[in-house]
Design an enzyme around this catalytic site. Structure first.
Site, mmCIF file in Angstrom:
data_model
loop_
_atom_site.group_PDB
_atom_site.id
_atom_site.type_symbol
_atom_site.label_atom_id
_atom_site.label_comp_id
_atom_site.label_asym_id
_atom_site.label_seq_id
_atom_site.Cartn_x
_atom_site.Cartn_y
_atom_site.Cartn_z
ATOM 1 N N ASP A 17 14.042 76.105 -80.860
ATOM 2 C CA ASP A 17 14.680 76.246 -79.540
ATOM 3 C C ASP A 17 15.727 77.346 -79.483
ATOM 4 O O ASP A 17 16.719 77.239 -78.756
ATOM 5 C CB ASP A 17 15.315 74.910 -79.093
ATOM 6 C CG ASP A 17 14.293 73.796 -79.042
ATOM 7 O OD1 ASP A 17 13.108 74.092 -78.780
ATOM 8 O OD2 ASP A 17 14.669 72.635 -79.269
ATOM 9 N N LYS A 19 12.945 81.686 -78.324
ATOM 10 C CA LYS A 19 11.870 82.591 -78.763
ATOM 11 C C LYS A 19 10.987 83.050 -77.597
ATOM 12 O O LYS A 19 10.592 84.202 -77.515
ATOM 13 C CB LYS A 19 10.996 81.885 -79.818
ATOM 14 C CG LYS A 19 11.753 81.504 -81.072
ATOM 15 C CD LYS A 19 10.886 80.731 -82.043
ATOM 16 C CE LYS A 19 10.531 79.337 -81.589
ATOM 17 N NZ LYS A 19 11.674 78.418 -81.486
ATOM 18 N N GLY A 20 10.677 82.095 -76.696
ATOM 19 C CA GLY A 20 9.784 82.427 -75.568
ATOM 20 C C GLY A 20 10.350 83.590 -74.770
ATOM 21 O O GLY A 20 9.659 84.567 -74.483
ATOM 22 N N GLY A 39 8.030 74.157 -77.340
ATOM 23 C CA GLY A 39 8.296 74.234 -75.901
ATOM 24 C C GLY A 39 9.039 75.534 -75.695
ATOM 25 O O GLY A 39 10.205 75.639 -76.058
ATOM 26 N N HIS A 40 8.346 76.555 -75.196
ATOM 27 C CA HIS A 40 8.938 77.890 -75.068
ATOM 28 C C HIS A 40 9.168 78.201 -73.596
ATOM 29 O O HIS A 40 8.220 78.337 -72.819
ATOM 30 C CB HIS A 40 8.019 78.935 -75.721
ATOM 31 C CG HIS A 40 7.884 78.736 -77.201
ATOM 32 N ND1 HIS A 40 7.078 79.499 -78.008
ATOM 33 C CD2 HIS A 40 8.467 77.830 -78.043
ATOM 34 C CE1 HIS A 40 7.188 79.081 -79.260
ATOM 35 N NE2 HIS A 40 8.013 78.063 -79.301
ATOM 36 N N GLN A 87 8.798 76.557 -83.601
ATOM 37 C CA GLN A 87 9.818 75.870 -84.403
ATOM 38 C C GLN A 87 10.812 76.893 -84.974
ATOM 39 O O GLN A 87 11.034 77.909 -84.355
ATOM 40 C CB GLN A 87 9.172 75.039 -85.541
ATOM 41 C CG GLN A 87 8.423 73.812 -85.067
ATOM 42 C CD GLN A 87 7.050 74.107 -84.484
ATOM 43 O OE1 GLN A 87 6.214 74.677 -85.154
ATOM 44 N NE2 GLN A 87 6.824 73.705 -83.255
HETATM 45 P P1 GDP Z 1 12.207 78.324 -77.780
HETATM 46 O O1 GDP Z 1 11.523 77.071 -78.152
HETATM 47 O O2 GDP Z 1 12.797 79.030 -78.957
HETATM 48 O O3 GDP Z 1 11.361 79.252 -76.954
HETATM 49 O O4 GDP Z 1 13.450 77.902 -76.868
HETATM 50 P P2 GDP Z 1 13.461 76.761 -75.716
HETATM 51 O O5 GDP Z 1 12.776 77.280 -74.525
HETATM 52 O O6 GDP Z 1 13.016 75.455 -76.256
HETATM 53 O O7 GDP Z 1 15.010 76.594 -75.493
HETATM 54 C C1 GDP Z 1 15.815 77.657 -75.163
HETATM 55 C C2 GDP Z 1 16.577 77.289 -73.874
HETATM 56 O O8 GDP Z 1 17.646 78.208 -73.682
HETATM 57 C C3 GDP Z 1 15.727 77.424 -72.630
HETATM 58 O O9 GDP Z 1 16.177 76.510 -71.678
HETATM 59 C C4 GDP Z 1 15.988 78.847 -72.184
HETATM 60 O O10 GDP Z 1 15.768 79.036 -70.789
HETATM 61 C C5 GDP Z 1 17.444 78.979 -72.522
HETATM 62 N N1 GDP Z 1 17.924 80.322 -72.909
HETATM 63 C C6 GDP Z 1 17.296 81.286 -73.625
HETATM 64 N N2 GDP Z 1 18.135 82.315 -73.842
HETATM 65 C C7 GDP Z 1 19.320 81.986 -73.276
HETATM 66 C C8 GDP Z 1 20.599 82.623 -73.193
HETATM 67 O O11 GDP Z 1 20.825 83.703 -73.714
HETATM 68 N N3 GDP Z 1 21.584 81.928 -72.511
HETATM 69 C C9 GDP Z 1 21.365 80.716 -71.932
HETATM 70 N N4 GDP Z 1 22.381 80.132 -71.300
HETATM 71 N N5 GDP Z 1 20.199 80.104 -72.001
HETATM 72 C C10 GDP Z 1 19.176 80.722 -72.674
HETATM 73 P P1 IMO Z 2 10.066 75.207 -80.567
HETATM 74 O O1 IMO Z 2 8.868 76.063 -80.871
HETATM 75 C C1 IMO Z 2 12.879 72.168 -81.961
HETATM 76 C C2 IMO Z 2 11.292 69.121 -84.680
HETATM 77 C C3 IMO Z 2 11.239 67.699 -84.136
HETATM 78 C C4 IMO Z 2 11.390 66.908 -85.416
HETATM 79 C C5 IMO Z 2 10.619 67.737 -86.437
HETATM 80 C C6 IMO Z 2 9.188 67.264 -86.645
HETATM 81 O O2 IMO Z 2 10.182 74.823 -79.163
HETATM 82 O O3 IMO Z 2 11.296 75.821 -81.145
HETATM 83 P P2 IMO Z 2 6.957 67.397 -85.196
HETATM 84 O O4 IMO Z 2 6.675 66.950 -83.814
HETATM 85 O O5 IMO Z 2 6.771 68.876 -85.406
HETATM 86 O O6 IMO Z 2 6.264 66.584 -86.236
HETATM 87 O O7 IMO Z 2 8.532 67.087 -85.396
HETATM 88 O O8 IMO Z 2 10.602 69.066 -85.916
HETATM 89 N N1 IMO Z 2 10.600 70.137 -83.839
HETATM 90 C C7 IMO Z 2 11.243 71.021 -83.068
HETATM 91 N N2 IMO Z 2 12.554 71.151 -82.781
HETATM 92 N N3 IMO Z 2 11.983 73.044 -81.451
HETATM 93 C C8 IMO Z 2 10.657 72.930 -81.745
HETATM 94 O O9 IMO Z 2 9.754 73.837 -81.354
HETATM 95 C C9 IMO Z 2 10.236 71.861 -82.550
HETATM 96 N N4 IMO Z 2 9.032 71.436 -83.005
HETATM 97 C C10 IMO Z 2 9.276 70.410 -83.801
HETATM 98 O O10 IMO Z 2 12.279 67.468 -83.219
HETATM 99 O O11 IMO Z 2 12.749 66.919 -85.820
HETATM 100 MG MG MG Z 3 11.605 74.994 -77.702
#
Ligand code: GDP
Ligand code: IMO
Ligand code: MG
Length: 445
Positions: free
Chosen positions: A22, A25-26, A51-52, A242
Protein backbone atom coordinates in the site's frame (compact mmCIF):
# COMPACT_ATOMS: atom_id res chain seq x y z
CA UNK A 1 23.90 4.08 -13.06
CA UNK A 2 21.34 3.34 -15.75
CA UNK A 3 21.89 0.00 -17.47
CA UNK A 4 22.60 0.18 -21.20
CA UNK A 5 20.45 -2.14 -23.27
CA UNK A 6 20.87 -2.60 -27.02
CA UNK A 7 18.77 -0.07 -28.92
CA UNK A 8 17.11 -2.80 -30.96
CA UNK A 9 15.60 -4.69 -28.05
CA UNK A 10 13.25 -3.28 -25.48
CA UNK A 11 13.69 -3.49 -21.72
CA UNK A 12 11.63 -4.18 -18.64
CA UNK A 13 11.54 -1.68 -15.78
CA UNK A 14 10.21 -2.97 -12.48
CA UNK A 15 8.30 -1.18 -9.73
CA UNK A 16 7.99 -2.73 -6.27
CA UNK A 17 6.78 -1.65 -2.84
CA UNK A 18 9.61 -1.23 -0.31
CA UNK A 19 7.53 -1.55 2.86
CA UNK A 20 4.54 -3.67 3.88
CA UNK A 21 2.39 -2.87 0.82
CA UNK A 22 0.00 0.00 0.00
CA UNK A 23 2.85 2.41 -0.68
CA UNK A 24 0.97 3.92 -3.63
CA UNK A 25 2.38 1.66 -6.35
CA UNK A 26 -0.71 1.96 -8.58
CA UNK A 27 -0.40 5.74 -8.71
CA UNK A 28 3.31 5.57 -9.54
CA UNK A 29 2.78 2.99 -12.32
CA UNK A 30 0.26 5.39 -13.87
CA UNK A 31 2.73 8.24 -13.38
CA UNK A 32 5.60 6.35 -15.06
CA UNK A 33 3.37 5.57 -18.03
CA UNK A 34 3.07 9.31 -18.61
CA UNK A 35 6.60 9.17 -20.10
CA UNK A 36 5.15 7.26 -23.05
CA UNK A 37 8.11 4.85 -23.16
CA UNK A 38 6.22 1.72 -22.12
CA UNK A 39 3.88 -0.24 -24.38
CA UNK A 40 2.67 -2.62 -21.66
CA UNK A 41 2.28 -3.18 -17.91
CA UNK A 42 2.59 -6.66 -16.41
CA UNK A 43 1.59 -8.14 -13.06
CA UNK A 44 4.04 -10.94 -12.22
CA UNK A 45 3.02 -12.15 -8.73
CA UNK A 46 0.29 -11.97 -6.13
CA UNK A 47 -3.41 -11.88 -6.86
CA UNK A 48 -6.50 -10.03 -5.70
CA UNK A 49 -4.85 -9.47 -2.30
CA UNK A 50 -3.46 -6.42 -4.10
CA UNK A 51 -5.50 -3.23 -4.16
CA UNK A 52 -3.91 -0.55 -6.33
CA UNK A 53 -5.72 2.78 -6.24
CA UNK A 54 -5.91 5.12 -9.23
CA UNK A 55 -7.48 8.54 -8.71
CA UNK A 56 -8.21 10.79 -11.64
CA UNK A 57 -10.71 13.56 -12.38
CA UNK A 58 -12.53 12.89 -9.06
CA UNK A 59 -12.93 9.24 -10.01
CA UNK A 60 -11.40 6.20 -8.37
CA UNK A 61 -10.51 2.78 -9.71
CA UNK A 62 -8.98 0.06 -7.52
CA UNK A 63 -7.20 -2.67 -9.48
CA UNK A 64 -6.83 -6.09 -7.89
CA UNK A 65 -5.89 -8.16 -10.93
CA UNK A 66 -6.05 -5.71 -13.86
CA UNK A 67 -2.65 -3.96 -14.09
CA UNK A 68 -2.49 -0.25 -13.30
CA UNK A 69 -1.85 0.66 -16.93
CA UNK A 70 -5.60 0.44 -17.54
CA UNK A 71 -6.13 4.22 -17.65
CA UNK A 72 -3.71 4.62 -20.56
CA UNK A 73 -5.75 3.59 -23.52
CA UNK A 74 -2.89 2.35 -25.76
CA UNK A 75 -1.08 0.32 -23.15
CA UNK A 76 -1.24 -3.49 -23.23
CA UNK A 77 -2.09 -5.21 -19.96
CA UNK A 78 -0.45 -8.49 -19.02
CA UNK A 79 -1.26 -10.97 -16.24
CA UNK A 80 1.78 -13.21 -15.88
CA UNK A 81 2.17 -16.87 -15.02
CA UNK A 82 3.25 -15.94 -11.48
CA UNK A 83 -0.16 -14.45 -10.66
CA UNK A 84 -2.99 -16.29 -8.89
CA UNK A 85 -6.02 -15.10 -10.84
CA UNK A 86 -9.26 -14.34 -9.05
CA UNK A 87 -11.49 -14.54 -12.10
CA UNK A 88 -14.57 -13.07 -10.37
CA UNK A 89 -12.58 -9.98 -9.41
CA UNK A 90 -11.08 -9.77 -12.89
CA UNK A 91 -14.49 -9.75 -14.59
CA UNK A 92 -15.81 -7.17 -12.12
CA UNK A 93 -12.83 -4.87 -12.65
CA UNK A 94 -13.19 -5.05 -16.43
CA UNK A 95 -16.87 -4.05 -16.10
CA UNK A 96 -16.00 -1.17 -13.72
CA UNK A 97 -13.41 0.11 -16.17
CA UNK A 98 -15.92 -0.10 -19.01
CA UNK A 99 -18.29 2.08 -16.98
CA UNK A 100 -15.47 4.56 -16.46
CA UNK A 101 -14.87 4.66 -20.23
CA UNK A 102 -11.84 2.37 -20.46
CA UNK A 103 -11.89 -0.60 -22.79
CA UNK A 104 -9.68 -3.41 -21.53
CA UNK A 105 -10.57 -6.71 -23.22
CA UNK A 106 -8.82 -6.05 -26.55
CA UNK A 107 -5.52 -5.23 -24.84
CA UNK A 108 -5.54 -7.67 -21.91
CA UNK A 109 -3.42 -10.83 -22.22
CA UNK A 110 -3.45 -13.54 -19.57
CA UNK A 111 -0.79 -16.19 -19.31
CA UNK A 112 -2.12 -19.70 -19.85
CA UNK A 113 0.29 -20.68 -17.06
CA UNK A 114 -1.18 -18.25 -14.51
CA UNK A 115 -2.80 -20.00 -11.55
CA UNK A 116 -6.55 -20.00 -11.16
CA UNK A 117 -7.99 -19.18 -7.73
CA UNK A 118 -10.96 -21.49 -7.17
CA UNK A 119 -14.20 -20.48 -5.46
CA UNK A 120 -13.18 -22.57 -2.45
CA UNK A 121 -9.71 -21.07 -1.97
CA UNK A 122 -11.04 -18.02 -0.06
CA UNK A 123 -12.97 -20.36 2.27
CA UNK A 124 -9.83 -22.42 2.88
CA UNK A 125 -7.99 -19.17 3.56
CA UNK A 126 -10.63 -18.27 6.17
CA UNK A 127 -10.59 -21.78 7.68
CA UNK A 128 -6.80 -21.69 8.03
CA UNK A 129 -7.02 -18.25 9.66
CA UNK A 130 -9.69 -19.59 12.01
CA UNK A 131 -7.38 -22.46 12.95
CA UNK A 132 -4.45 -20.07 13.49
CA UNK A 133 -6.64 -17.78 15.62
CA UNK A 134 -6.95 -20.62 18.16
CA UNK A 135 -3.25 -20.23 18.89
CA UNK A 136 -3.44 -16.42 18.63
CA UNK A 137 -1.34 -16.52 15.49
CA UNK A 138 -3.54 -15.05 12.78
CA UNK A 139 -1.68 -13.71 9.77
CA UNK A 140 -4.57 -11.37 9.02
CA UNK A 141 -4.70 -12.38 5.37
CA UNK A 142 -6.87 -10.56 2.87
CA UNK A 143 -9.05 -13.73 2.71
CA UNK A 144 -8.68 -13.77 -1.08
CA UNK A 145 -7.48 -17.38 -1.16
CA UNK A 146 -3.88 -16.44 -1.94
CA UNK A 147 -2.13 -18.95 0.37
CA UNK A 148 -4.31 -21.93 -0.62
CA UNK A 149 -4.02 -21.10 -4.34
CA UNK A 150 -0.22 -20.91 -4.25
CA UNK A 151 -0.23 -23.98 -1.98
CA UNK A 152 -2.21 -26.03 -4.51
CA UNK A 153 0.10 -24.82 -7.25
CA UNK A 154 3.21 -25.97 -5.36
CA UNK A 155 1.53 -29.25 -4.44
CA UNK A 156 0.91 -29.70 -8.19
CA UNK A 157 -2.81 -30.20 -7.87
CA UNK A 158 -4.05 -26.69 -8.73
CA UNK A 159 -5.31 -25.50 -12.07
CA UNK A 160 -3.73 -23.18 -14.56
CA UNK A 161 -5.78 -20.61 -16.45
CA UNK A 162 -5.06 -22.51 -19.69
CA UNK A 163 -6.60 -25.68 -18.22
CA UNK A 164 -10.08 -24.23 -18.73
CA UNK A 165 -9.80 -24.95 -22.44
CA UNK A 166 -9.00 -28.65 -21.98
CA UNK A 167 -11.70 -31.36 -21.82
CA UNK A 168 -10.35 -32.74 -18.52
CA UNK A 169 -10.97 -29.43 -16.72
CA UNK A 170 -14.45 -30.44 -15.58
CA UNK A 171 -13.15 -33.57 -13.88
CA UNK A 172 -10.10 -31.77 -12.46
CA UNK A 173 -12.37 -29.13 -10.97
CA UNK A 174 -14.67 -31.74 -9.41
CA UNK A 175 -11.73 -33.63 -7.90
CA UNK A 176 -10.06 -30.54 -6.46
CA UNK A 177 -13.32 -29.11 -5.10
CA UNK A 178 -14.03 -32.44 -3.42
CA UNK A 179 -10.61 -32.35 -1.78
CA UNK A 180 -11.16 -28.72 -0.71
CA UNK A 181 -14.56 -29.60 0.78
CA UNK A 182 -12.94 -32.44 2.70
CA UNK A 183 -10.38 -30.01 4.11
CA UNK A 184 -13.18 -27.60 5.09
CA UNK A 185 -15.15 -30.39 6.76
CA UNK A 186 -12.06 -31.36 8.70
CA UNK A 187 -11.71 -27.75 9.92
CA UNK A 188 -15.41 -27.88 10.86
CA UNK A 189 -15.25 -31.19 12.66
CA UNK A 190 -11.94 -30.76 14.43
CA UNK A 191 -11.87 -27.03 15.15
CA UNK A 192 -15.43 -25.71 14.89
CA UNK A 193 -15.05 -23.67 11.70
CA UNK A 194 -18.53 -22.86 10.38
CA UNK A 195 -19.18 -23.74 6.74
CA UNK A 196 -21.86 -21.60 5.15
CA UNK A 197 -23.14 -23.86 2.34
CA UNK A 198 -25.36 -21.11 0.87
CA UNK A 199 -22.48 -18.71 0.54
CA UNK A 200 -20.31 -21.41 -1.00
CA UNK A 201 -23.00 -22.25 -3.55
CA UNK A 202 -23.37 -18.57 -4.46
CA UNK A 203 -19.61 -18.29 -4.88
CA UNK A 204 -19.61 -21.40 -7.08
CA UNK A 205 -22.27 -19.97 -9.41
CA UNK A 206 -20.41 -16.65 -9.71
CA UNK A 207 -17.13 -18.46 -10.36
CA UNK A 208 -18.53 -20.55 -13.21
CA UNK A 209 -20.15 -17.44 -14.72
CA UNK A 210 -16.81 -15.64 -14.57
CA UNK A 211 -15.04 -18.65 -16.12
CA UNK A 212 -17.35 -18.35 -19.14
CA UNK A 213 -16.17 -14.73 -19.50
CA UNK A 214 -12.55 -15.78 -19.04
CA UNK A 215 -12.89 -18.27 -21.91
CA UNK A 216 -13.57 -15.35 -24.26
CA UNK A 217 -10.44 -13.48 -23.15
CA UNK A 218 -6.97 -13.54 -24.73
CA UNK A 219 -5.28 -16.43 -22.92
CA UNK A 220 -1.85 -17.02 -24.42
CA UNK A 221 1.73 -18.05 -23.88
CA UNK A 222 2.55 -14.67 -22.39
CA UNK A 223 6.27 -15.35 -22.16
CA UNK A 224 6.43 -15.57 -25.98
CA UNK A 225 4.29 -12.47 -26.39
CA UNK A 226 6.45 -10.40 -24.04
CA UNK A 227 9.65 -11.62 -25.67
CA UNK A 228 8.13 -10.70 -29.04
CA UNK A 229 7.29 -7.20 -27.83
CA UNK A 230 10.83 -6.77 -26.49
CA UNK A 231 12.28 -7.93 -29.80
CA UNK A 232 10.12 -5.28 -31.51
CA UNK A 233 11.95 -2.71 -29.37
CA UNK A 234 9.03 -2.14 -27.01
CA UNK A 235 9.47 -1.56 -23.29
CA UNK A 236 7.39 -3.02 -20.49
CA UNK A 237 6.74 -2.03 -16.91
CA UNK A 238 6.46 -4.85 -14.36
CA UNK A 239 4.04 -3.93 -11.55
CA UNK A 240 4.84 -5.44 -8.19
CA UNK A 241 2.10 -6.14 -5.69
CA UNK A 242 2.46 -6.16 -1.86
CA UNK A 243 5.85 -4.97 -0.57
CA UNK A 244 9.33 -6.42 -0.05
CA UNK A 245 8.66 -6.82 3.69
CA UNK A 246 5.84 -9.26 2.82
CA UNK A 247 8.06 -11.44 0.59
CA UNK A 248 7.58 -15.13 1.44
CA UNK A 249 11.33 -15.76 1.71
CA UNK A 250 12.62 -12.48 3.11
CA UNK A 251 9.73 -11.11 5.18
CA UNK A 252 8.80 -11.93 8.79
CA UNK A 253 7.69 -15.52 8.08
CA UNK A 254 4.88 -16.58 8.50
CA UNK A 255 3.48 -13.03 8.59
CA UNK A 256 4.03 -12.66 4.88
CA UNK A 257 2.18 -13.23 1.65
CA UNK A 258 2.58 -16.45 -0.34
CA UNK A 259 4.63 -15.15 -3.27
CA UNK A 260 8.06 -13.69 -3.86
CA UNK A 261 7.68 -9.95 -4.11
CA UNK A 262 11.32 -9.29 -5.02
CA UNK A 263 12.11 -8.01 -8.54
CA UNK A 264 14.02 -11.28 -9.08
CA UNK A 265 10.60 -12.86 -9.43
CA UNK A 266 9.79 -10.79 -12.52
CA UNK A 267 11.84 -13.25 -14.58
CA UNK A 268 10.00 -16.27 -13.19
CA UNK A 269 6.58 -14.65 -13.04
CA UNK A 270 6.63 -13.49 -16.66
CA UNK A 271 9.05 -15.93 -18.30
CA UNK A 272 11.81 -13.50 -19.30
CA UNK A 273 15.56 -13.38 -18.83
CA UNK A 274 17.16 -11.25 -16.12
CA UNK A 275 19.20 -9.52 -18.85
CA UNK A 276 16.17 -7.49 -19.99
CA UNK A 277 15.66 -5.79 -16.62
CA UNK A 278 16.75 -2.14 -16.56
CA UNK A 279 15.59 0.17 -13.77
CA UNK A 280 14.07 -1.03 -10.52
CA UNK A 281 11.80 1.56 -8.96
CA UNK A 282 11.00 1.27 -5.26
CA UNK A 283 7.97 2.93 -3.71
CA UNK A 284 7.77 4.02 -0.08
CA UNK A 285 5.59 6.25 2.05
CA UNK A 286 7.05 9.10 4.09
CA UNK A 287 6.05 6.98 7.10
CA UNK A 288 5.24 3.26 7.39
CA UNK A 289 2.00 1.28 7.48
CA UNK A 290 1.12 -2.37 7.91
CA UNK A 291 -2.14 -4.23 7.80
CA UNK A 292 -2.67 -7.71 9.23
CA UNK A 293 -0.97 -9.67 12.01
CA UNK A 294 2.64 -9.96 13.10
CA UNK A 295 5.05 -7.57 14.77
CA UNK A 296 5.62 -4.06 13.55
CA UNK A 297 8.65 -2.53 15.34
CA UNK A 298 8.22 0.98 13.90
CA UNK A 299 4.61 1.28 15.07
CA UNK A 300 3.86 4.63 16.69
CA UNK A 301 3.48 3.92 20.39
CA UNK A 302 1.23 6.87 21.18
CA UNK A 303 -2.19 5.68 19.97
CA UNK A 304 -3.49 9.22 19.55
CA UNK A 305 -0.61 10.09 17.25
CA UNK A 306 -1.06 6.82 15.36
CA UNK A 307 -4.75 7.69 14.89
CA UNK A 308 -3.81 11.10 13.54
CA UNK A 309 -1.72 9.44 10.81
CA UNK A 310 -4.43 6.86 10.14
CA UNK A 311 -7.12 9.49 9.64
CA UNK A 312 -5.01 12.12 7.92
CA UNK A 313 -3.46 9.53 5.57
CA UNK A 314 -6.76 7.70 4.95
CA UNK A 315 -5.03 4.51 6.06
CA UNK A 316 -7.77 1.98 5.39
CA UNK A 317 -7.09 -1.02 3.14
CA UNK A 318 -8.02 -0.74 -0.57
CA UNK A 319 -8.89 -4.47 -0.67
CA UNK A 320 -10.40 -5.16 2.75
CA UNK A 321 -11.14 -1.72 4.24
CA UNK A 322 -9.22 -2.71 7.37
CA UNK A 323 -7.46 0.11 9.27
CA UNK A 324 -3.72 0.09 8.66
CA UNK A 325 -1.34 0.31 11.61
CA UNK A 326 0.87 3.38 11.30
CA UNK A 327 4.55 3.63 12.14
CA UNK A 328 7.40 6.11 11.78
CA UNK A 329 9.51 5.92 8.68
CA UNK A 330 11.62 2.78 9.19
CA UNK A 331 15.01 3.33 7.59
CA UNK A 332 16.39 0.07 8.96
CA UNK A 333 13.83 -2.09 7.12
CA UNK A 334 14.03 0.21 4.10
CA UNK A 335 17.76 -0.41 3.74
CA UNK A 336 17.12 -4.16 4.02
CA UNK A 337 14.44 -3.94 1.29
CA UNK A 338 16.63 -1.84 -1.01
CA UNK A 339 19.51 -4.27 -0.59
CA UNK A 340 17.33 -7.25 -1.46
CA UNK A 341 15.61 -5.64 -4.42
CA UNK A 342 18.39 -3.69 -6.11
CA UNK A 343 16.18 -0.63 -6.33
CA UNK A 344 17.98 2.29 -8.00
CA UNK A 345 15.18 4.86 -8.12
CA UNK A 346 12.76 5.78 -5.35
CA UNK A 347 9.25 7.22 -5.27
CA UNK A 348 8.11 8.64 -1.93
CA UNK A 349 4.37 9.02 -1.35
CA UNK A 350 2.22 10.70 1.27
CA UNK A 351 4.63 13.55 1.85
CA UNK A 352 1.50 15.66 2.30
CA UNK A 353 0.57 13.62 5.39
CA UNK A 354 2.35 14.77 8.52
CA UNK A 355 -0.20 15.66 11.19
CA UNK A 356 2.30 16.29 14.03
CA UNK A 357 4.92 18.98 14.75
CA UNK A 358 7.50 16.43 15.79
CA UNK A 359 8.20 13.10 14.14
CA UNK A 360 10.59 10.24 14.64
CA UNK A 361 12.53 8.02 12.26
CA UNK A 362 13.52 4.45 13.10
CA UNK A 363 17.21 3.94 12.42
CA UNK A 364 17.89 0.61 14.16
CA UNK A 365 16.32 -2.46 15.79
CA UNK A 366 17.36 -3.77 19.20
CA UNK A 367 17.75 -7.53 19.55
CA UNK A 368 19.17 -9.16 22.70
CA UNK A 369 19.89 -5.73 24.18
CA UNK A 370 22.04 -4.62 21.22
CA UNK A 371 21.35 -2.66 18.06
CA UNK A 372 21.51 -5.26 15.32
CA UNK A 373 23.32 -4.77 12.02
CA UNK A 374 21.38 -7.51 10.27
CA UNK A 375 17.65 -7.85 9.85
CA UNK A 376 16.41 -10.45 12.38
CA UNK A 377 14.79 -13.73 11.31
CA UNK A 378 11.73 -12.99 13.42
CA UNK A 379 10.39 -9.55 14.20
CA UNK A 380 9.24 -10.75 17.63
CA UNK A 381 12.95 -10.85 18.55
CA UNK A 382 12.96 -7.04 18.37
CA UNK A 383 12.74 -5.58 21.87
CA UNK A 384 13.07 -1.91 21.00
CA UNK A 385 13.98 0.53 18.27
CA UNK A 386 16.54 3.29 17.92
CA UNK A 387 14.98 6.50 16.66
CA UNK A 388 16.01 10.00 15.66
CA UNK A 389 13.73 12.99 16.20
CA UNK A 390 12.88 15.52 13.53
CA UNK A 391 10.51 18.37 12.90
CA UNK A 392 7.22 17.64 11.15
CA UNK A 393 5.82 19.78 8.34
CA UNK A 394 2.05 19.60 8.85
CA UNK A 395 -0.29 19.07 5.95
CA UNK A 396 0.91 22.11 3.99
CA UNK A 397 2.36 20.20 1.06
CA UNK A 398 -0.94 18.79 -0.22
CA UNK A 399 -1.08 18.93 -4.01
CA UNK A 400 2.30 20.68 -4.36
CA UNK A 401 3.69 19.90 -7.81
CA UNK A 402 6.73 22.16 -7.88
CA UNK A 403 9.74 21.52 -5.68
CA UNK A 404 10.08 25.31 -5.17
CA UNK A 405 6.86 25.35 -3.11
CA UNK A 406 7.79 22.56 -0.72
CA UNK A 407 7.93 23.47 2.98
CA UNK A 408 11.46 23.72 4.49
CA UNK A 409 10.91 20.91 7.04
CA UNK A 410 10.00 18.50 4.23
CA UNK A 411 13.08 19.58 2.25
CA UNK A 412 15.20 18.83 5.34
CA UNK A 413 13.50 15.43 5.72
CA UNK A 414 14.20 14.52 2.08
CA UNK A 415 17.85 15.59 2.42
CA UNK A 416 18.12 13.55 5.63
CA UNK A 417 16.73 10.48 3.88
CA UNK A 418 19.03 10.95 0.92
CA UNK A 419 22.02 10.99 3.29
CA UNK A 420 20.83 7.90 5.15
CA UNK A 421 20.63 5.99 1.85
CA UNK A 422 23.64 7.59 0.16
CA UNK A 423 25.79 4.43 0.23
CA UNK A 424 23.08 2.37 -1.52
CA UNK A 425 23.25 4.06 -4.93
CA UNK A 426 19.64 5.10 -4.99
CA UNK A 427 18.14 8.29 -6.23
CA UNK A 428 14.85 9.83 -5.01
CA UNK A 429 13.05 10.73 -8.23
CA UNK A 430 9.57 11.81 -7.24
CA UNK A 431 7.56 12.77 -4.17
CA UNK A 432 3.79 12.25 -3.87
CA UNK A 433 1.74 15.05 -2.33
CA UNK A 434 -1.79 13.66 -2.69
CA UNK A 435 -3.79 10.76 -4.12
CA UNK A 436 -4.54 12.22 -7.54
CA UNK A 437 -2.37 11.28 -10.53
CA UNK A 438 -1.27 14.95 -10.74
CA UNK A 439 -0.20 15.19 -7.09
CA UNK A 440 3.59 14.86 -7.14
CA UNK A 441 6.77 16.83 -7.69
CA UNK A 442 9.91 15.55 -9.32
CA UNK A 443 13.42 15.87 -7.95
CA UNK A 444 16.13 16.51 -10.46
CA UNK A 445 19.64 15.19 -9.82
P1 GDP B 1 -0.77 0.34 -3.58
O1 GDP B 1 -1.35 -0.94 -3.14
O2 GDP B 1 0.70 0.43 -3.31
O3 GDP B 1 -1.08 0.69 -5.01
O4 GDP B 1 -1.43 1.48 -2.68
P2 GDP B 1 -2.99 1.57 -2.23
O5 GDP B 1 -3.79 2.03 -3.38
O6 GDP B 1 -3.42 0.33 -1.54
O7 GDP B 1 -2.90 2.65 -1.09
C1 GDP B 1 -2.36 3.89 -1.31
C2 GDP B 1 -3.40 4.94 -0.88
O8 GDP B 1 -2.78 6.22 -0.78
C3 GDP B 1 -4.50 5.13 -1.90
O9 GDP B 1 -5.67 5.52 -1.24
C4 GDP B 1 -3.97 6.25 -2.77
O10 GDP B 1 -5.01 6.98 -3.43
C5 GDP B 1 -3.29 7.11 -1.74
N1 GDP B 1 -2.10 7.87 -2.18
C6 GDP B 1 -1.14 7.52 -3.06
N2 GDP B 1 -0.18 8.47 -3.09
C7 GDP B 1 -0.53 9.41 -2.19
C8 GDP B 1 0.07 10.63 -1.73
O11 GDP B 1 1.15 11.02 -2.14
N3 GDP B 1 -0.64 11.33 -0.77
C9 GDP B 1 -1.84 10.91 -0.28
N4 GDP B 1 -2.43 11.66 0.65
N5 GDP B 1 -2.41 9.79 -0.68
C10 GDP B 1 -1.77 9.03 -1.63
P1 IMO C 1 -0.87 -4.17 -2.29
O1 IMO C 1 -0.42 -4.73 -3.61
C1 IMO C 1 -0.86 -4.55 2.06
C2 IMO C 1 -0.85 -8.63 3.68
C3 IMO C 1 -2.11 -9.05 4.43
C4 IMO C 1 -1.52 -10.05 5.40
C5 IMO C 1 -0.42 -10.73 4.59
C6 IMO C 1 -0.87 -12.04 3.95
O2 IMO C 1 -2.17 -3.50 -2.34
O3 IMO C 1 0.22 -3.37 -1.67
P2 IMO C 1 -2.45 -12.66 1.90
O4 IMO C 1 -3.86 -12.30 1.62
O5 IMO C 1 -1.48 -12.18 0.85
O6 IMO C 1 -2.26 -14.11 2.22
O7 IMO C 1 -2.10 -11.87 3.26
O8 IMO C 1 -0.07 -9.80 3.56
N1 IMO C 1 -1.09 -8.12 2.30
C7 IMO C 1 -1.04 -6.83 1.96
N2 IMO C 1 -0.88 -5.73 2.72
N3 IMO C 1 -0.97 -4.44 0.72
C8 IMO C 1 -1.11 -5.55 -0.06
O9 IMO C 1 -1.11 -5.49 -1.40
C9 IMO C 1 -1.20 -6.80 0.56
N4 IMO C 1 -1.36 -8.07 0.12
C10 IMO C 1 -1.27 -8.85 1.18
O10 IMO C 1 -2.71 -7.96 5.06
O11 IMO C 1 -0.88 -9.36 6.46
MG1 MG D 1 -2.88 -1.65 -1.84
Amino acid sequence: MEKKISKKTGFIDVLVGLQWGDEGKGKNIDQLLGSGIYSGVARFQGGANAGHTLKFEDKTFIGHIVPSGCLQKDVELYVGNGVVVDVVSLVKEIAELKNLGFEVLSRLYISDRAKLVSYLHPYLDQAEEFYRSKGGKMIGTTARGIGPAYGDSRARRGFLVGDINFPDFEQKEKDLSELHMNFLKMYEKEYGFVIDENKINEAKVKWFQALRELKKMQICDLSYLIQKRLSEGKNILAEGAQGIMLDIDFGDYPNVTSSNVLPANVCLGLGVSHSVIRNVYGVMKAYTTKVGGGDFPARIKDTEVENLFQVSGGEFGATTGRPRMCGWLDIFSLRYAIGLSGVNKIFINKADVCPTDKIEVVTGYEVDGKITKEFPLRLNQVTGVETEKMLGWGNANYGVSDVKNVSPALVTYLEYLKNKLSDLNVEIVSVGTGPDRTHFFELKK
